[in-house]
Design an enzyme around this catalytic site. Structure first.
Site, mmCIF file in Angstrom:
data_model
loop_
_atom_site.group_PDB
_atom_site.id
_atom_site.type_symbol
_atom_site.label_atom_id
_atom_site.label_comp_id
_atom_site.label_asym_id
_atom_site.label_seq_id
_atom_site.Cartn_x
_atom_site.Cartn_y
_atom_site.Cartn_z
ATOM 1 N N GLU A 123 0.825 -1.217 0.000
ATOM 2 C CA GLU A 123 0.000 0.000 0.000
ATOM 3 C C GLU A 123 0.854 1.261 0.000
ATOM 4 O OE1 GLU A 123 -2.510 -3.314 0.902
ATOM 5 O OE2 GLU A 123 -0.658 -2.655 1.887
ATOM 6 N N HIS A 194 -12.213 -6.049 7.968
ATOM 7 C CA HIS A 194 -12.961 -5.759 6.739
ATOM 8 C C HIS A 194 -14.224 -4.962 7.030
ATOM 9 C CE1 HIS A 194 -10.483 -9.321 5.792
ATOM 10 N NE2 HIS A 194 -10.435 -8.815 4.562
#
Length: 392
Positions: A123, A194
Protein backbone atom coordinates in the site's frame (compact mmCIF):
# COMPACT_ATOMS: atom_id res chain seq x y z
CA UNK A 1 -43.48 22.74 16.99
CA UNK A 2 -44.72 21.40 20.32
CA UNK A 3 -48.16 20.69 18.83
CA UNK A 4 -46.54 18.65 16.06
CA UNK A 5 -44.58 16.63 18.59
CA UNK A 6 -47.59 15.62 20.70
CA UNK A 7 -48.72 12.60 18.64
CA UNK A 8 -45.13 11.35 18.51
CA UNK A 9 -44.76 11.70 22.27
CA UNK A 10 -48.09 10.01 22.93
CA UNK A 11 -47.10 7.08 20.76
CA UNK A 12 -44.06 6.25 22.85
CA UNK A 13 -44.87 7.50 26.35
CA UNK A 14 -48.00 7.97 28.40
CA UNK A 15 -46.40 10.36 30.85
CA UNK A 16 -43.95 13.25 30.77
CA UNK A 17 -42.23 11.77 33.79
CA UNK A 18 -40.48 9.28 31.54
CA UNK A 19 -36.81 10.18 31.11
CA UNK A 20 -36.72 9.24 27.43
CA UNK A 21 -39.40 7.80 25.16
CA UNK A 22 -37.33 5.15 23.43
CA UNK A 23 -38.82 2.73 20.92
CA UNK A 24 -37.88 -0.13 23.23
CA UNK A 25 -40.00 1.42 25.98
CA UNK A 26 -43.10 1.77 23.83
CA UNK A 27 -46.32 0.12 24.92
CA UNK A 28 -46.47 -2.09 21.81
CA UNK A 29 -43.03 -1.95 20.18
CA UNK A 30 -43.62 -5.02 18.01
CA UNK A 31 -45.87 -3.03 15.68
CA UNK A 32 -42.97 -0.79 14.64
CA UNK A 33 -40.65 -3.45 13.23
CA UNK A 34 -37.98 -0.83 12.69
CA UNK A 35 -34.94 -3.00 12.06
CA UNK A 36 -36.13 -4.70 8.91
CA UNK A 37 -33.95 -4.96 5.79
CA UNK A 38 -33.82 -1.80 3.72
CA UNK A 39 -35.97 -2.07 0.60
CA UNK A 40 -33.42 -0.86 -1.94
CA UNK A 41 -35.91 -1.57 -4.70
CA UNK A 42 -38.20 1.20 -3.52
CA UNK A 43 -36.15 3.68 -1.49
CA UNK A 44 -36.46 7.26 -2.80
CA UNK A 45 -32.71 7.67 -2.31
CA UNK A 46 -32.23 5.77 -5.59
CA UNK A 47 -33.38 6.67 -9.09
CA UNK A 48 -35.65 3.79 -10.06
CA UNK A 49 -36.50 5.69 -13.23
CA UNK A 50 -34.65 8.33 -15.23
CA UNK A 51 -37.73 10.51 -14.77
CA UNK A 52 -36.52 11.32 -11.26
CA UNK A 53 -33.16 12.76 -12.43
CA UNK A 54 -34.45 16.36 -12.14
CA UNK A 55 -34.79 15.81 -8.39
CA UNK A 56 -30.99 15.59 -8.06
CA UNK A 57 -29.00 18.74 -8.91
CA UNK A 58 -26.20 18.08 -11.37
CA UNK A 59 -27.55 14.97 -13.07
CA UNK A 60 -28.08 15.26 -16.84
CA UNK A 61 -31.78 15.74 -17.53
CA UNK A 62 -32.10 14.34 -21.06
CA UNK A 63 -29.44 11.65 -21.05
CA UNK A 64 -30.02 8.01 -21.83
CA UNK A 65 -29.40 5.84 -18.79
CA UNK A 66 -28.47 2.33 -17.74
CA UNK A 67 -29.48 0.44 -14.63
CA UNK A 68 -26.25 -0.12 -12.64
CA UNK A 69 -25.24 -1.12 -9.17
CA UNK A 70 -22.63 0.92 -7.32
CA UNK A 71 -19.77 -1.38 -8.35
CA UNK A 72 -20.75 -1.09 -12.02
CA UNK A 73 -21.13 2.68 -11.69
CA UNK A 74 -17.58 2.96 -10.33
CA UNK A 75 -16.40 0.81 -13.24
CA UNK A 76 -18.26 3.05 -15.68
CA UNK A 77 -16.80 6.16 -14.07
CA UNK A 78 -13.28 4.78 -14.39
CA UNK A 79 -13.91 3.74 -18.01
CA UNK A 80 -15.26 7.19 -18.84
CA UNK A 81 -12.24 8.91 -17.28
CA UNK A 82 -9.80 6.61 -19.09
CA UNK A 83 -11.50 7.43 -22.39
CA UNK A 84 -11.67 11.15 -21.68
CA UNK A 85 -8.02 11.71 -20.71
CA UNK A 86 -5.08 9.51 -21.70
CA UNK A 87 -3.24 10.71 -18.59
CA UNK A 88 -5.56 8.66 -16.41
CA UNK A 89 -4.09 5.43 -15.03
CA UNK A 90 -5.59 2.72 -12.82
CA UNK A 91 -3.51 0.38 -10.69
CA UNK A 92 -3.46 -1.57 -7.45
CA UNK A 93 -3.57 -5.10 -6.14
CA UNK A 94 -5.45 -7.37 -8.59
CA UNK A 95 -6.78 -4.34 -10.49
CA UNK A 96 -5.91 -5.89 -13.85
CA UNK A 97 -8.21 -8.82 -13.03
CA UNK A 98 -11.04 -6.57 -11.91
CA UNK A 99 -10.13 -6.20 -8.25
CA UNK A 100 -11.59 -8.14 -5.34
CA UNK A 101 -15.02 -6.53 -5.92
CA UNK A 102 -14.68 -6.39 -9.74
CA UNK A 103 -14.83 -2.60 -9.90
CA UNK A 104 -12.05 -2.55 -12.53
CA UNK A 105 -13.33 -5.50 -14.55
CA UNK A 106 -12.32 -5.47 -18.26
CA UNK A 107 -10.54 -2.12 -18.04
CA UNK A 108 -7.14 -3.60 -18.87
CA UNK A 109 -8.49 -5.40 -21.93
CA UNK A 110 -9.90 -2.10 -23.22
CA UNK A 111 -7.07 0.29 -22.31
CA UNK A 112 -4.04 -1.96 -22.14
CA UNK A 113 -1.50 -2.98 -19.47
CA UNK A 114 0.33 0.35 -19.61
CA UNK A 115 -2.70 2.17 -18.19
CA UNK A 116 -4.39 -0.51 -16.08
CA UNK A 117 -2.10 -2.86 -14.19
CA UNK A 118 -1.46 -4.88 -11.05
CA UNK A 119 0.96 -3.96 -8.29
CA UNK A 120 2.68 -5.92 -5.56
CA UNK A 121 1.03 -6.04 -2.13
CA UNK A 122 2.46 -2.74 -0.91
CA UNK A 123 0.00 0.00 0.00
CA UNK A 124 2.83 2.41 0.75
CA UNK A 125 4.37 1.66 -2.61
CA UNK A 126 1.05 2.06 -4.46
CA UNK A 127 0.37 5.49 -3.00
CA UNK A 128 4.02 6.56 -3.27
CA UNK A 129 4.06 5.65 -6.96
CA UNK A 130 0.82 7.55 -7.49
CA UNK A 131 2.32 10.68 -5.90
CA UNK A 132 5.31 10.56 -8.23
CA UNK A 133 3.14 10.02 -11.29
CA UNK A 134 0.73 12.83 -10.35
CA UNK A 135 3.66 15.17 -9.71
CA UNK A 136 4.68 14.58 -13.35
CA UNK A 137 1.21 15.30 -14.71
CA UNK A 138 -0.47 11.90 -14.75
CA UNK A 139 -3.86 11.23 -13.14
CA UNK A 140 -3.35 8.00 -11.18
CA UNK A 141 -6.43 6.32 -9.71
CA UNK A 142 -5.24 3.68 -7.27
CA UNK A 143 -7.19 1.07 -5.39
CA UNK A 144 -6.58 -0.01 -1.82
CA UNK A 145 -8.28 -3.39 -1.58
CA UNK A 146 -10.00 -2.56 1.72
CA UNK A 147 -9.96 0.67 3.72
CA UNK A 148 -8.67 -1.45 6.61
CA UNK A 149 -5.43 -1.94 4.66
CA UNK A 150 -4.65 1.71 3.97
CA UNK A 151 -2.61 2.32 7.12
CA UNK A 152 0.80 1.28 5.73
CA UNK A 153 0.29 4.14 3.23
CA UNK A 154 -0.51 6.68 5.93
CA UNK A 155 2.94 8.23 5.85
CA UNK A 156 2.74 8.79 2.09
CA UNK A 157 -0.77 10.27 2.43
CA UNK A 158 -0.10 12.52 5.42
CA UNK A 159 3.52 13.55 4.95
CA UNK A 160 3.83 13.60 1.17
CA UNK A 161 0.60 13.83 -0.83
CA UNK A 162 -1.30 16.16 1.51
CA UNK A 163 1.62 18.61 1.73
CA UNK A 164 2.58 18.62 -1.94
CA UNK A 165 0.53 21.60 -3.14
CA UNK A 166 1.37 23.65 -0.02
CA UNK A 167 5.06 22.89 -0.38
CA UNK A 168 5.10 23.89 -4.05
CA UNK A 169 3.80 27.35 -3.19
CA UNK A 170 3.63 29.77 -6.10
CA UNK A 171 4.83 27.20 -8.65
CA UNK A 172 1.22 26.02 -9.02
CA UNK A 173 2.24 22.36 -9.01
CA UNK A 174 -0.31 19.98 -7.50
CA UNK A 175 -1.46 16.38 -7.50
CA UNK A 176 -4.66 17.05 -9.46
CA UNK A 177 -6.31 13.83 -10.60
CA UNK A 178 -4.72 11.59 -7.99
CA UNK A 179 -7.49 9.49 -6.42
CA UNK A 180 -7.17 6.79 -3.76
CA UNK A 181 -10.18 4.49 -3.94
CA UNK A 182 -11.06 2.13 -1.11
CA UNK A 183 -14.07 0.00 -0.13
CA UNK A 184 -15.16 0.82 3.41
CA UNK A 185 -17.72 0.00 6.07
CA UNK A 186 -19.48 -3.05 7.38
CA UNK A 187 -21.15 -5.85 5.44
CA UNK A 188 -22.44 -7.92 8.36
CA UNK A 189 -19.57 -10.40 8.49
CA UNK A 190 -16.36 -8.40 7.99
CA UNK A 191 -15.05 -8.65 11.57
CA UNK A 192 -11.88 -6.85 12.61
CA UNK A 193 -10.17 -6.30 9.27
CA UNK A 194 -12.96 -5.76 6.74
CA UNK A 195 -15.38 -3.31 8.39
CA UNK A 196 -13.50 -0.14 9.19
CA UNK A 197 -14.49 3.37 8.12
CA UNK A 198 -11.37 5.49 8.77
CA UNK A 199 -12.59 8.72 7.13
CA UNK A 200 -12.19 10.81 10.29
CA UNK A 201 -8.45 10.04 10.34
CA UNK A 202 -8.02 11.60 6.89
CA UNK A 203 -10.27 14.54 7.71
CA UNK A 204 -7.64 15.74 10.18
CA UNK A 205 -5.17 16.30 7.34
CA UNK A 206 -5.46 19.40 5.12
CA UNK A 207 -4.64 18.87 1.47
CA UNK A 208 -6.99 16.00 0.64
CA UNK A 209 -10.66 15.85 -0.21
CA UNK A 210 -12.55 12.92 1.34
CA UNK A 211 -15.62 11.73 -0.56
CA UNK A 212 -18.24 9.06 0.25
CA UNK A 213 -21.02 8.43 -2.34
CA UNK A 214 -24.46 7.11 -1.37
CA UNK A 215 -25.56 5.63 -4.69
CA UNK A 216 -24.43 4.56 -8.18
CA UNK A 217 -25.31 7.86 -9.89
CA UNK A 218 -23.54 9.78 -7.14
CA UNK A 219 -20.51 7.48 -7.32
CA UNK A 220 -20.03 8.03 -11.05
CA UNK A 221 -20.45 11.81 -10.92
CA UNK A 222 -18.32 12.35 -7.83
CA UNK A 223 -15.59 10.00 -9.07
CA UNK A 224 -15.35 11.83 -12.39
CA UNK A 225 -15.14 15.16 -10.54
CA UNK A 226 -12.36 13.74 -8.38
CA UNK A 227 -10.33 12.54 -11.36
CA UNK A 228 -10.98 15.23 -13.96
CA UNK A 229 -11.67 18.43 -11.99
CA UNK A 230 -10.20 18.41 -8.48
CA UNK A 231 -6.96 20.35 -7.96
CA UNK A 232 -6.29 18.34 -4.81
CA UNK A 233 -5.86 14.59 -4.35
CA UNK A 234 -9.01 12.76 -3.30
CA UNK A 235 -9.67 9.84 -0.99
CA UNK A 236 -12.73 8.17 -2.48
CA UNK A 237 -14.39 5.80 -0.01
CA UNK A 238 -16.96 3.38 -1.40
CA UNK A 239 -19.45 1.73 1.01
CA UNK A 240 -18.90 -1.85 -0.08
CA UNK A 241 -22.26 -3.11 1.19
CA UNK A 242 -23.81 -0.88 -1.51
CA UNK A 243 -21.71 -2.37 -4.33
CA UNK A 244 -24.46 -4.88 -5.11
CA UNK A 245 -27.36 -3.64 -2.96
CA UNK A 246 -27.80 -0.14 -4.41
CA UNK A 247 -29.10 -0.36 -7.99
CA UNK A 248 -30.51 2.57 -9.98
CA UNK A 249 -30.63 4.32 -13.32
CA UNK A 250 -27.32 6.09 -14.06
CA UNK A 251 -26.87 8.62 -16.90
CA UNK A 252 -24.73 7.22 -19.70
CA UNK A 253 -22.97 10.44 -20.64
CA UNK A 254 -20.00 12.04 -18.91
CA UNK A 255 -21.17 14.21 -16.02
CA UNK A 256 -19.63 15.50 -12.84
CA UNK A 257 -21.14 16.33 -9.46
CA UNK A 258 -19.69 19.12 -7.32
CA UNK A 259 -17.22 18.23 -4.59
CA UNK A 260 -17.50 19.95 -1.21
CA UNK A 261 -21.27 20.48 -1.64
CA UNK A 262 -23.82 18.67 0.49
CA UNK A 263 -27.23 17.76 -0.90
CA UNK A 264 -30.58 18.12 0.81
CA UNK A 265 -32.14 14.81 -0.22
CA UNK A 266 -35.32 15.35 1.79
CA UNK A 267 -36.53 18.78 2.93
CA UNK A 268 -38.00 19.32 6.38
CA UNK A 269 -38.75 21.96 8.98
CA UNK A 270 -38.44 20.46 12.48
CA UNK A 271 -35.16 18.52 12.61
CA UNK A 272 -32.01 18.18 10.49
CA UNK A 273 -30.30 14.80 10.11
CA UNK A 274 -26.82 14.87 8.53
CA UNK A 275 -25.25 11.66 7.26
CA UNK A 276 -23.42 10.09 4.32
CA UNK A 277 -22.96 6.74 2.61
CA UNK A 278 -24.80 3.65 3.82
CA UNK A 279 -26.36 5.12 7.02
CA UNK A 280 -28.46 7.49 4.91
CA UNK A 281 -30.78 4.58 4.12
CA UNK A 282 -31.28 3.83 7.80
CA UNK A 283 -31.84 7.52 8.47
CA UNK A 284 -34.57 7.73 5.87
CA UNK A 285 -36.27 4.61 7.22
CA UNK A 286 -36.24 6.09 10.74
CA UNK A 287 -37.56 9.42 9.42
CA UNK A 288 -40.41 7.70 7.60
CA UNK A 289 -41.34 5.80 10.77
CA UNK A 290 -41.31 8.97 12.90
CA UNK A 291 -43.30 11.00 10.39
CA UNK A 292 -45.84 8.19 10.09
CA UNK A 293 -46.46 8.25 13.84
CA UNK A 294 -46.70 12.05 13.84
CA UNK A 295 -47.84 13.45 10.48
CA UNK A 296 -47.18 17.02 11.64
CA UNK A 297 -43.45 16.38 11.92
CA UNK A 298 -41.17 17.18 8.98
CA UNK A 299 -37.51 16.06 9.10
CA UNK A 300 -34.77 17.24 6.75
CA UNK A 301 -32.12 14.75 5.56
CA UNK A 302 -28.78 15.97 4.20
CA UNK A 303 -26.15 13.88 2.42
CA UNK A 304 -22.76 15.36 3.22
CA UNK A 305 -21.15 13.64 0.17
CA UNK A 306 -17.76 15.33 0.66
CA UNK A 307 -16.70 14.68 4.25
CA UNK A 308 -13.75 17.06 4.07
CA UNK A 309 -13.78 19.92 3.33
CA UNK A 310 -17.44 19.77 4.27
CA UNK A 311 -20.27 22.09 3.28
CA UNK A 312 -20.77 24.21 6.39
CA UNK A 313 -23.25 26.59 4.78
CA UNK A 314 -25.83 23.98 3.79
CA UNK A 315 -25.74 22.37 7.23
CA UNK A 316 -25.83 25.67 9.16
CA UNK A 317 -28.65 27.06 7.01
CA UNK A 318 -30.68 23.92 7.65
CA UNK A 319 -30.07 23.83 11.40
CA UNK A 320 -30.81 27.54 11.70
CA UNK A 321 -34.19 26.73 10.15
CA UNK A 322 -35.03 23.56 12.09
CA UNK A 323 -33.33 24.28 15.43
CA UNK A 324 -32.39 20.64 15.94
CA UNK A 325 -29.68 18.37 14.51
CA UNK A 326 -28.53 14.75 14.55
CA UNK A 327 -25.33 13.55 12.87
CA UNK A 328 -25.15 9.86 11.91
CA UNK A 329 -22.16 7.90 10.65
CA UNK A 330 -20.96 4.32 10.71
CA UNK A 331 -17.43 5.06 11.90
CA UNK A 332 -16.77 5.17 15.62
CA UNK A 333 -18.40 8.08 17.41
CA UNK A 334 -15.28 9.07 19.37
CA UNK A 335 -13.39 11.98 17.73
CA UNK A 336 -15.52 11.39 14.65
CA UNK A 337 -17.03 13.42 11.84
CA UNK A 338 -20.06 14.03 14.03
CA UNK A 339 -17.90 15.71 16.65
CA UNK A 340 -16.62 18.28 14.14
CA UNK A 341 -20.08 18.98 12.74
CA UNK A 342 -21.68 19.22 16.20
CA UNK A 343 -18.98 21.60 17.43
CA UNK A 344 -19.37 23.81 14.36
CA UNK A 345 -23.15 23.94 14.71
CA UNK A 346 -22.87 24.93 18.36
CA UNK A 347 -20.24 27.56 17.56
CA UNK A 348 -22.09 29.09 14.60
CA UNK A 349 -25.78 28.41 15.23
CA UNK A 350 -26.09 28.12 19.01
CA UNK A 351 -28.88 30.67 19.36
CA UNK A 352 -30.96 28.78 16.78
CA UNK A 353 -30.76 25.48 18.66
CA UNK A 354 -33.73 24.16 20.57
CA UNK A 355 -31.91 21.00 21.67
CA UNK A 356 -28.31 19.77 21.95
CA UNK A 357 -26.82 18.33 18.78
CA UNK A 358 -27.03 14.53 18.89
CA UNK A 359 -24.24 12.30 17.55
CA UNK A 360 -24.79 8.70 16.49
CA UNK A 361 -21.91 6.54 15.33
CA UNK A 362 -20.42 3.11 15.72
CA UNK A 363 -19.67 2.22 19.30
CA UNK A 364 -16.10 2.84 20.45
CA UNK A 365 -14.92 -0.71 20.08
CA UNK A 366 -13.37 -3.04 17.54
CA UNK A 367 -15.86 -4.85 15.35
CA UNK A 368 -16.02 -8.46 16.45
CA UNK A 369 -17.69 -10.83 14.02
CA UNK A 370 -20.54 -11.77 16.34
CA UNK A 371 -21.31 -8.17 17.31
CA UNK A 372 -21.09 -6.25 14.05
CA UNK A 373 -24.82 -5.70 13.63
CA UNK A 374 -25.05 -4.26 17.15
CA UNK A 375 -22.20 -1.77 16.71
CA UNK A 376 -23.35 0.41 13.82
CA UNK A 377 -26.33 2.80 14.09
CA UNK A 378 -29.47 0.96 13.05
CA UNK A 379 -32.96 2.26 12.34
CA UNK A 380 -34.05 1.84 15.97
CA UNK A 381 -31.14 3.86 17.35
CA UNK A 382 -31.80 6.65 14.86
CA UNK A 383 -35.54 6.57 15.57
CA UNK A 384 -34.87 6.83 19.31
CA UNK A 385 -32.52 9.75 18.69
CA UNK A 386 -35.25 11.52 16.71
CA UNK A 387 -37.66 11.14 19.64
CA UNK A 388 -35.05 12.30 22.12
CA UNK A 389 -34.15 15.44 20.18
CA UNK A 390 -37.73 16.38 19.31
CA UNK A 391 -38.85 15.91 22.94
CA UNK A 392 -36.03 17.89 24.49
Amino acid sequence: MSQHCRPLRKAVSTTRSAIRSYATQAARPAKRKLNVPIDFGNTPLLHHSAKSFPQTPGLPQDSSSTRLNLCQAVNEGLRTALREDNKVLCFGEDVAFGGVFRCTLNLQSEFGPDRVFNTPITEQGIVGAAIGMAAEGAKPVVEIQFADYVFPAFDQIVNEASKFRYREGSTGANLAGMVIRMPCGGVGHGALYHTQSPESLFCHVPGFKVVVPRSPSQAKGLLLSSILESKDPVIFMEPKILYRAAVEEVPDELYTLPLCEAEVVKPGADLTIISYGRPLYNCLAAIEAAEKVSPGISIELIDLRTIYPWDRKTILDSVSKTGRAIVVHESMVNYGVGSEIAATIQERALLSLQAPVKRLGGWTTHTGLAWEKFIFPDVTRIYDAILEVLEF
